[in-house]
Design a protein around this motif. Structure first.
Motif, PDB file in Angstrom:
ATOM      1  N   ASP A 252      47.767  48.072  52.675  1.00 42.24           N
ATOM      2  CA  ASP A 252      48.758  47.450  51.797  1.00 42.24           C
ATOM      3  C   ASP A 252      48.062  46.408  50.925  1.00 42.24           C
ATOM      4  OD1 ASP A 252      50.926  46.207  50.606  1.00 42.24           O
ATOM      5  OD2 ASP A 252      52.188  46.437  52.378  1.00 42.24           O
ATOM      6  N   PRO A 253      48.225  46.490  49.592  1.00 42.23           N
ATOM      7  CA  PRO A 253      47.593  45.474  48.727  1.00 42.23           C
ATOM      8  C   PRO A 253      48.135  44.070  48.956  1.00 42.23           C
ATOM      9  CG  PRO A 253      49.047  46.899  47.453  1.00 42.23           C
ATOM     10  CD  PRO A 253      48.913  47.525  48.801  1.00 42.23           C
ATOM     11  N   ALA A 254      49.327  43.969  49.540  1.00 43.15           N
ATOM     12  CA  ALA A 254      49.865  42.637  49.816  1.00 43.15           C
ATOM     13  C   ALA A 254      49.019  41.893  50.842  1.00 43.15           C
ATOM     14  CB  ALA A 254      51.310  42.747  50.303  1.00 43.15           C
ATOM     15  N   VAL A 255      48.381  42.620  51.743  1.00 44.39           N
ATOM     16  CA  VAL A 255      47.515  41.972  52.739  1.00 44.39           C
ATOM     17  C   VAL A 255      46.318  41.323  52.052  1.00 44.39           C
ATOM     18  CG1 VAL A 255      46.109  42.336  54.806  1.00 44.39           C
ATOM     19  CG2 VAL A 255      48.256  43.586  54.522  1.00 44.39           C
ATOM     20  N   ASP A 256      45.709  42.044  51.128  1.00 47.40           N
ATOM     21  CA  ASP A 256      44.580  41.468  50.392  1.00 47.40           C
ATOM     22  C   ASP A 256      45.028  40.305  49.506  1.00 47.40           C
ATOM     23  OD1 ASP A 256      42.922  43.365  51.527  1.00 47.40           O
ATOM     24  OD2 ASP A 256      43.211  44.796  49.876  1.00 47.40           O
ATOM     25  N   ALA A 257      46.217  40.419  48.919  1.00 49.39           N
ATOM     26  CA  ALA A 257      46.709  39.324  48.084  1.00 49.39           C
ATOM     27  C   ALA A 257      46.978  38.073  48.924  1.00 49.39           C
ATOM     28  CB  ALA A 257      47.984  39.764  47.359  1.00 49.39           C
ATOM     29  N   ALA A 258      47.520  38.252  50.126  1.00 49.61           N
ATOM     30  CA  ALA A 258      47.746  37.102  51.006  1.00 49.61           C
ATOM     31  C   ALA A 258      46.421  36.466  51.417  1.00 49.61           C
ATOM     32  CB  ALA A 258      48.535  37.534  52.237  1.00 49.61           C
ATOM     33  N   TRP A 259      45.427  37.284  51.702  1.00 50.59           N
ATOM     34  CA  TRP A 259      44.120  36.753  52.104  1.00 50.59           C
ATOM     35  C   TRP A 259      43.488  35.955  50.965  1.00 50.59           C
ATOM     36  CZ3 TRP A 259      39.088  37.328  50.406  1.00 50.59           C
ATOM     37  CH2 TRP A 259      38.097  36.878  51.278  1.00 50.59           C
ATOM     38  N   THR A 260      43.504  36.525  49.756  1.00 49.34           N
ATOM     39  CA  THR A 260      42.880  35.852  48.612  1.00 49.34           C
ATOM     40  C   THR A 260      43.591  34.545  48.272  1.00 49.34           C
ATOM     41  OG1 THR A 260      42.229  38.013  47.729  1.00 49.34           O
ATOM     42  CG2 THR A 260      42.166  36.140  46.228  1.00 49.34           C
ATOM     43  N   SER A 261      44.918  34.573  48.226  1.00 53.48           N
ATOM     44  CA  SER A 261      45.660  33.370  47.847  1.00 53.48           C
ATOM     45  C   SER A 261      45.502  32.261  48.878  1.00 53.48           C
ATOM     46  CB  SER A 261      47.134  33.716  47.662  1.00 53.48           C
ATOM     47  OG  SER A 261      47.699  34.197  48.874  1.00 53.48           O
ATOM     48  N   CYS A 262      45.439  32.620  50.159  1.00 55.06           N
ATOM     49  CA  CYS A 262      45.277  31.589  51.191  1.00 55.06           C
ATOM     50  C   CYS A 262      43.864  31.025  51.193  1.00 55.06           C
ATOM     51  CB  CYS A 262      45.636  32.161  52.561  1.00 55.06           C
ATOM     52  SG  CYS A 262      47.407  32.418  52.792  1.00 55.06           S
ATOM     53  N   VAL A 263      42.882  31.825  50.837  1.00 54.60           N
ATOM     54  CA  VAL A 263      41.512  31.301  50.719  1.00 54.60           C
ATOM     55  C   VAL A 263      41.460  30.219  49.645  1.00 54.60           C
ATOM     56  CG1 VAL A 263      39.182  31.866  49.957  1.00 54.60           C
ATOM     57  CG2 VAL A 263      40.315  33.309  51.640  1.00 54.60           C
ATOM     58  N   TRP A 264      42.071  30.481  48.487  1.00 53.83           N
ATOM     59  CA  TRP A 264      42.076  29.485  47.422  1.00 53.83           C
ATOM     60  C   TRP A 264      42.901  28.264  47.805  1.00 53.83           C
ATOM     61  CZ3 TRP A 264      38.681  29.113  43.814  1.00 53.83           C
ATOM     62  CH2 TRP A 264      38.038  30.246  43.339  1.00 53.83           C
ATOM     63  N   THR A 265      43.984  28.464  48.526  1.00 54.20           N
ATOM     64  CA  THR A 265      44.796  27.320  48.967  1.00 54.20           C
ATOM     65  C   THR A 265      44.003  26.412  49.895  1.00 54.20           C
ATOM     66  OG1 THR A 265      46.809  28.650  48.771  1.00 54.20           O
ATOM     67  CG2 THR A 265      46.935  26.647  50.096  1.00 54.20           C
ATOM     68  N   VAL A 266      43.284  26.995  50.831  1.00 51.68           N
ATOM     69  CA  VAL A 266      42.471  26.199  51.747  1.00 51.68           C
ATOM     70  C   VAL A 266      41.358  25.478  50.992  1.00 51.68           C
ATOM     71  CG1 VAL A 266      40.866  26.351  53.697  1.00 51.68           C
ATOM     72  CG2 VAL A 266      43.022  27.612  53.759  1.00 51.68           C
ATOM     73  N   ILE A 267      40.769  26.156  50.016  1.00 47.40           N
ATOM     74  CA  ILE A 267      39.700  25.522  49.232  1.00 47.40           C
ATOM     75  C   ILE A 267      40.252  24.328  48.459  1.00 47.40           C
ATOM     76  CG2 ILE A 267      38.146  25.868  47.276  1.00 47.40           C
ATOM     77  CD1 ILE A 267      37.653  28.696  48.264  1.00 47.40           C
ATOM     78  N   PHE A 268      41.441  24.453  47.885  1.00 51.82           N
ATOM     79  CA  PHE A 268      42.038  23.349  47.128  1.00 51.82           C
ATOM     80  C   PHE A 268      42.408  22.173  48.020  1.00 51.82           C
ATOM     81  CE2 PHE A 268      43.711  26.239  43.483  1.00 51.82           C
ATOM     82  CZ  PHE A 268      42.439  26.252  42.941  1.00 51.82           C
ATOM     83  N   CYS A 269      42.666  22.439  49.288  1.00 49.69           N
ATOM     84  CA  CYS A 269      43.015  21.341  50.199  1.00 49.69           C
ATOM     85  C   CYS A 269      41.833  20.398  50.436  1.00 49.69           C
ATOM     86  CB  CYS A 269      43.506  21.893  51.538  1.00 49.69           C
ATOM     87  SG  CYS A 269      45.156  22.617  51.498  1.00 49.69           S
ATOM     88  N   VAL A 270      40.626  20.916  50.364  1.00 43.68           N
ATOM     89  CA  VAL A 270      39.449  20.090  50.648  1.00 43.68           C
ATOM     90  C   VAL A 270      39.247  19.011  49.578  1.00 43.68           C
ATOM     91  CG1 VAL A 270      36.945  20.114  51.009  1.00 43.68           C
ATOM     92  CG2 VAL A 270      38.368  21.946  51.963  1.00 43.68           C
ATOM     93  N   PRO A 271      39.169  19.336  48.272  1.00 48.66           N
ATOM     94  CA  PRO A 271      39.030  18.243  47.289  1.00 48.66           C
ATOM     95  C   PRO A 271      40.237  17.320  47.257  1.00 48.66           C
ATOM     96  CG  PRO A 271      39.413  20.332  46.170  1.00 48.66           C
ATOM     97  CD  PRO A 271      39.155  20.657  47.600  1.00 48.66           C
ATOM     98  N   LEU A 272      41.431  17.841  47.554  1.00 49.08           N
ATOM     99  CA  LEU A 272      42.598  16.966  47.576  1.00 49.08           C
ATOM    100  C   LEU A 272      42.477  15.931  48.697  1.00 49.08           C
ATOM    101  CD1 LEU A 272      45.350  16.062  46.682  1.00 49.08           C
ATOM    102  CD2 LEU A 272      46.364  17.927  48.000  1.00 49.08           C
ATOM    103  N   ALA A 273      41.983  16.349  49.842  1.00 46.41           N
ATOM    104  CA  ALA A 273      41.776  15.390  50.932  1.00 46.41           C
ATOM    105  C   ALA A 273      40.756  14.325  50.540  1.00 46.41           C
ATOM    106  CB  ALA A 273      41.334  16.123  52.197  1.00 46.41           C
TER     107      ALA A 273
END
Length: 451
Positions: A130-151
């Motif tokens: 399912d392409p939704a699985v890959d989309a969830a993986w990609t979007s959460c990777v970027w979300t986690v990355i954005f959390c680091v500079p925000l912290a």
């Protein structure tokens, strides 16, 4: 007990945090909208309430969100609103939003990344390509990355709040107040200055609520400690119950999420317990220490937990299973219903107490830059003012005291002889001049000299 140093979030860090939280909110609500459009609201609601049951095999698309995502999305919106409006809860809300977004999106990376036919992570089964699985993986990777500079921005943007009120504006056309005059120091005469401003005087703007921090009240601290403390006990108890009844392998699967998660963004049950235990402990510590960030932090936890408890209670009442504890584990069922009621009542109470005014922080005024601090004075305390005795003003006969001239006087002129006394025979020398008075006050006015 001395209060800890007051630290508030600077304006730049607050606006930056609001922008990042807006991105997090868009990520969450886009997936919620996807579920509603792809699965329809009725099916999405059944997934949120846990009532999908045997109908899970009829799904053509894997669900992406749960009731926890609804609470997390509302928390992210609240953080955006507080950041852009300068609300008093901005610092604590952005901090708890960053921590919870990182914690709830991090396990999705291995859930979606490791989901395969040999080791399915999603309990619904299938959906391996399912392409939704890959989309969830990609979007959460970027979300986690954005959390680091925000912290990093939040830690660097924390500044000490001195509590100094802004200096009043000078009257229109008047020169600024000389430095040092506010502390009683002698100021040399200033030449007359005339300031011509091309713009009219700007009115004073009061500070934003986020720049006027308040500590939690005693009732807020007690409710926070009791409510979050009970939730921590529940989560520790569920973890111990899962380990004792299911064994180490079952507990490990609950923690990693292998074969136990339902939706794409669903955090595993054991991981969610650990997150709420740590976040609850931090909230209790901040509230008991009366930190200014405690109000926003605990408000964020209440916003996160309230929708999940409400949706769970709604689903159980709608299905008629709220009063059915089950024959297999009636004690666990009773504690589960009790936890829902405690979470619902505690979250509402905590939100109400948090929205009420707190105790204004009183850090004490800080000394002016470059001002000397007397020996024995503590930093942050007002500098004692020197005492100058009042001087009497001029009267009808002139000033009461004569001050020495600004320039040092030269040697006194030699005494002039008044000549020989009258009636003295010729050749009599004149009498000697009187010696200067000893011990008398200088000048014409004052006590008579002592001879």
């Amino acid at each position: 007990m001395a209060m800890p140093q007051v630290r508030v979030l600077g304006k730049g860090a607050r606006i930056t945090g609001g922008i990042f939280c807006l991105l997090f909110a868009l990520h969450t609500w886009i997936w919620v909208l996807r579920d509603i459009l792809e699965l329809e609201f009725a099916t999405t609601w059944r997934v949120w309430t846990g009532g999908l049951g045997s109908a899970a095999g009829e799904l053509t698309d894997i669900p992406a969100t749960t009731a926890t995502d609804v609470g997390l999305g509302l928390l992210q919106i609240a953080a955006v609103f507080a950041a852009f409006t300068g609300a008093w809860a901005a610092g604590g809300l952005i901090a708890v939003t960053t921590a919870l977004t990182l914690s709830y999106r991090l396990p999705v990376i291995w859930h979606a990344g490791l989901h395969s036919e040999s080791s399915p992570y999603y309990a619904l089964g299938g959906f391996f390509n399912d392409p939704a699985v890959d989309a969830a993986w990609t979007s959460c990777v970027w979300t986690v990355i954005f959390c680091v500079p925000l912290a990093i921005v939040l830690m660097a943007g924390n500044r000490t709040w001195t509590g100094q009120p802004p200096q009043p504006a000078q009257p229109y056309g008047q020169p600024p107040q000389p430095y040092g005059q506010a502390y009683g120091q002698p100021v040399p005469p200033q030449p007359q200055q005339v300031v011509i401003s091309p713009q009219p005087h700007q009115p004073y703007e009061p500070p934003l609520p986020s720049e006027s921090p308040q500590r939690p009240t005693g009732a807020h601290a007690v409710v926070t400690a009791v409510f979050l403390g009970l939730l921590m006990v529940f989560h520790v108890g569920w973890s111990l119950e899962a380990f004792s009844n299911g064994g180490g392998d079952y507990w490990l699967k609950l923690f990693t999420g292998e074969g136990t998660v339902v939706a794409l963004l669903d955090a595993s049950l054991g991981w969610e317990w650990l997150t709420l235990i740590i976040a609850g402990g931090v909230g209790v510590g901040l509230a008991l220490a009366r930190r200014v960030s405690a109000r926003g932090f605990t408000l964020g936890l209440a916003i996160l937990l309230l929708p999940e408890a409400f949706i769970a209670l709604w689903g159980q009442l709608d299905a008629g299973t709220f009063f059915e504890l089950g024959d297999a584990a009636p004690v666990a069922g009773a504690f589960g219903r009790l936890q829902v009621l405690i979470t619902l009542a505690g979250a509402v109470t905590l939100i109400v107490l948090t929205l009420r005014p707190g105790i204004p922080a009183q850090p004490g005024p800080a000394p002016a830059p470059g001002a000397a601090v007397p020996f024995g004075a503590q930093p942050g305390q007002p500098v004692p003012q020197p005492y100058f005795p009042p001087q009497p003003g001029p009267g009808p006969a002139g000033p009461a005291y004569a001050y020495p001239p600004s320039q040092p006087a030269g040697p006194p002129p030699p005494a002039q002889s008044a000549g020989p006394p009258p009636g003295a025979p010729p050749g009599t020398p004149p009498p000697p001049a009187s010696p200067p008075p000893q011990g008398g006050a200088g000048g014409t006015f004052g006590p008579p000299p002592a001879y």
